[in-house]
Design a protein around this motif. Structure first.
Motif, mmCIF file in Angstrom:
data_model
loop_
_atom_site.group_PDB
_atom_site.id
_atom_site.type_symbol
_atom_site.label_atom_id
_atom_site.label_comp_id
_atom_site.label_asym_id
_atom_site.label_seq_id
_atom_site.Cartn_x
_atom_site.Cartn_y
_atom_site.Cartn_z
ATOM 1 N N ALA A 177 0.816 -1.212 0.000
ATOM 2 C CA ALA A 177 0.000 0.000 0.000
ATOM 3 C C ALA A 177 0.849 1.260 0.000
ATOM 4 O O ALA A 177 2.017 1.235 0.423
ATOM 5 N N PRO A 178 0.293 2.379 -0.459
ATOM 6 C CA PRO A 178 1.004 3.667 -0.400
ATOM 7 C C PRO A 178 1.138 4.140 1.048
ATOM 8 O O PRO A 178 0.403 3.677 1.934
ATOM 9 N N PRO A 179 2.048 5.077 1.320
ATOM 10 C CA PRO A 179 2.297 5.541 2.694
ATOM 11 C C PRO A 179 1.056 6.023 3.430
ATOM 12 O O PRO A 179 0.931 5.808 4.633
ATOM 13 N N ILE A 180 0.122 6.672 2.732
ATOM 14 C CA ILE A 180 -1.066 7.190 3.406
ATOM 15 C C ILE A 180 -1.891 6.069 4.020
ATOM 16 O O ILE A 180 -2.518 6.241 5.074
ATOM 17 N N VAL A 181 -1.894 4.893 3.383
ATOM 18 C CA VAL A 181 -2.623 3.737 3.910
ATOM 19 C C VAL A 181 -1.795 3.031 4.972
ATOM 20 O O VAL A 181 -2.310 2.627 6.026
ATOM 21 N N VAL A 182 -0.505 2.883 4.719
ATOM 22 C CA VAL A 182 0.391 2.245 5.682
ATOM 23 C C VAL A 182 0.356 2.985 7.014
ATOM 24 O O VAL A 182 0.262 2.386 8.088
ATOM 25 N N GLY A 183 0.414 4.323 6.941
ATOM 26 C CA GLY A 183 0.422 5.129 8.160
ATOM 27 C C GLY A 183 -0.811 4.945 9.003
ATOM 28 O O GLY A 183 -0.774 5.141 10.221
ATOM 29 N N ALA A 184 -1.925 4.564 8.371
ATOM 30 C CA ALA A 184 -3.170 4.323 9.116
ATOM 31 C C ALA A 184 -3.265 2.895 9.622
ATOM 32 O O ALA A 184 -3.670 2.647 10.766
ATOM 33 N N LEU A 185 -2.892 1.915 8.787
ATOM 34 C CA LEU A 185 -3.072 0.508 9.150
ATOM 35 C C LEU A 185 -2.066 0.025 10.190
ATOM 36 O O LEU A 185 -2.388 -0.861 10.989
ATOM 37 N N VAL A 186 -0.871 0.582 10.195
ATOM 38 C CA VAL A 186 0.122 0.123 11.178
ATOM 39 C C VAL A 186 -0.372 0.361 12.609
ATOM 40 O O VAL A 186 -0.391 -0.561 13.427
ATOM 41 N N PRO A 187 -0.796 1.565 12.966
ATOM 42 C CA PRO A 187 -1.274 1.745 14.342
ATOM 43 C C PRO A 187 -2.715 1.307 14.575
ATOM 44 O O PRO A 187 -3.070 0.858 15.663
ATOM 45 N N ALA A 188 -3.582 1.463 13.571
ATOM 46 C CA ALA A 188 -5.025 1.283 13.795
ATOM 47 C C ALA A 188 -5.579 -0.033 13.273
ATOM 48 O O ALA A 188 -6.771 -0.302 13.432
ATOM 49 N N GLY A 189 -4.751 -0.868 12.637
ATOM 50 C CA GLY A 189 -5.237 -2.095 12.015
ATOM 51 C C GLY A 189 -6.046 -2.998 12.936
ATOM 52 O O GLY A 189 -7.171 -3.398 12.595
ATOM 53 N N PRO A 190 -5.541 -3.359 14.132
ATOM 54 C CA PRO A 190 -6.309 -4.260 15.008
ATOM 55 C C PRO A 190 -7.663 -3.687 15.426
ATOM 56 O O PRO A 190 -8.671 -4.406 15.420
ATOM 57 N N ASN A 191 -7.695 -2.410 15.795
ATOM 58 C CA ASN A 191 -8.972 -1.809 16.185
ATOM 59 C C ASN A 191 -9.902 -1.621 14.992
ATOM 60 O O ASN A 191 -11.131 -1.729 15.134
ATOM 61 N N LEU A 192 -9.344 -1.360 13.826
ATOM 62 C CA LEU A 192 -10.168 -1.274 12.623
ATOM 63 C C LEU A 192 -10.793 -2.625 12.310
ATOM 64 O O LEU A 192 -11.966 -2.704 11.904
ATOM 65 N N ALA A 193 -10.033 -3.696 12.525
ATOM 66 C CA ALA A 193 -10.571 -5.050 12.319
ATOM 67 C C ALA A 193 -11.744 -5.314 13.259
ATOM 68 O O ALA A 193 -12.768 -5.881 12.856
ATOM 69 N N MET A 194 -11.594 -4.904 14.515
ATOM 70 C CA MET A 194 -12.693 -5.095 15.464
ATOM 71 C C MET A 194 -13.895 -4.241 15.085
ATOM 72 O O MET A 194 -15.050 -4.686 15.211
ATOM 73 N N LEU A 195 -13.661 -3.026 14.614
ATOM 74 C CA LEU A 195 -14.754 -2.156 14.176
ATOM 75 C C LEU A 195 -15.526 -2.790 13.025
ATOM 76 O O LEU A 195 -16.767 -2.816 13.031
ATOM 77 N N VAL A 196 -14.814 -3.322 12.042
ATOM 78 C CA VAL A 196 -15.474 -3.972 10.901
ATOM 79 C C VAL A 196 -16.287 -5.172 11.377
ATOM 80 O O VAL A 196 -17.425 -5.395 10.932
ATOM 81 N N PHE A 197 -15.721 -5.956 12.303
ATOM 82 C CA PHE A 197 -16.441 -7.134 12.800
ATOM 83 C C PHE A 197 -17.699 -6.732 13.554
ATOM 84 O O PHE A 197 -18.764 -7.345 13.381
ATOM 85 N N PHE A 198 -17.613 -5.714 14.393
ATOM 86 C CA PHE A 198 -18.799 -5.235 15.114
ATOM 87 C C PHE A 198 -19.877 -4.765 14.139
ATOM 88 O O PHE A 198 -21.071 -5.039 14.326
ATOM 89 N N MET A 199 -19.461 -4.054 13.098
ATOM 90 C CA MET A 199 -20.434 -3.557 12.118
ATOM 91 C C MET A 199 -21.052 -4.710 11.346
ATOM 92 O O MET A 199 -22.264 -4.728 11.101
ATOM 93 N N ALA A 200 -20.230 -5.699 10.959
ATOM 94 C CA ALA A 200 -20.759 -6.869 10.248
ATOM 95 C C ALA A 200 -21.706 -7.655 11.143
ATOM 96 O O ALA A 200 -22.748 -8.152 10.688
#
Length: 218
Positions: A177-200
């Motif tokens: 991924a480009p830096p703009i995506v990397v910069g978000a997924l490195v720190p927020a990836g685990p919580n983003l995964a939980m957010l997606v699961f809660f929404m699903a």
């Protein structure tokens, strides 16, 4: 309870981004360098958002436990308890990161304080991070297995939207991924995964309630 969990996970993602978002390639993502450059206001707000979001995520996990109950105690309690404990460890880790970042901003590069910050990271953040990742990985794997093999109120395809799978997908995305995506997924990836699961989860349960209501109407 679905909304509470979603709000909590959303706060955690926002907290991660405020604390540690920097659009750089993965090879250049350095915590100590980020700590020295991050504005103090962002660190403070990010810290409090994370602490406020943690109890809400625990409510969301309790909701997941209720939905898993048809699979039996060993399939419903352990993964939720492990993930809940991981979030408690994560809250401590999160707060420690914030304090070290605040301290690092006031240090002279190459000075004694700079060495002290690196020492604090090695002695406190690294062991705590390992404990958090270990508990979270076991809990996520247990949840995946439960969703995939046990009879729960979910469809089996929900296993592929579980945090374990999403985190692995995010890790693969980071490699290309480009830096703009990397910069978000490195720190927020685990919580983003939980957010997606809660929404699903909320969407699935809502669709099931609608289907059941239509069935009763017929």
């Amino acid at each position: 309870m679905d909304v509470i969990g979603i709000v909590g996970a959303g706060l955690m993602v926002l907290s991660d981004l405020l604390l540690l978002y920097v659009p750089v390639p993965r090879s250049q993502y350095d915590f100590l360098e980020i700590a020295k450059r991050m504005p103090e206001t962002r660190v403070i707000v990010g810290d409090y958002l994370g602490l406020l979001g943690t109890p809400l995520v625990l409510v969301g996990l309790y909701r997941i436990c209720l939905v898993l109950r048809p699979a039996g105690r060993w399939h419903s309690l352990p993964p939720v308890l492990l993930l809940g404990y991981a979030y408690l460890l994560g809250a401590v880790f999160h707060h420690a990161v914030s304090m070290i970042m605040t301290s690092a901003r006031h240090e002279v590069p190459g000075g004694v304080g700079d060495v002290l910050t690196a020492d604090l990271v090695t002695k406190f953040l690294v062991p705590l991070g390992i404990a958090f990742l270990t508990v979270a990985a076991v809990g996520s794997a247990w949840l995946f297995i439960t969703l995939f093999v046990a009879r729960t109120a979910y469809s089996r395809w929900m296993a592929f939207l579980s945090p374990l799978v999403l985190v692995l997908v995010f890790r693969a995305v980071i490699l290309v991924a480009p830096p703009i995506v990397v910069g978000a997924l490195v720190p927020a990836g685990p919580n983003l995964a939980m957010l997606v699961f809660f929404m699903a989860s909320a969407a699935w349960l809502r669709s099931r309630r609608v289907a059941e209501a239509q069935g009763h109407a017929v």
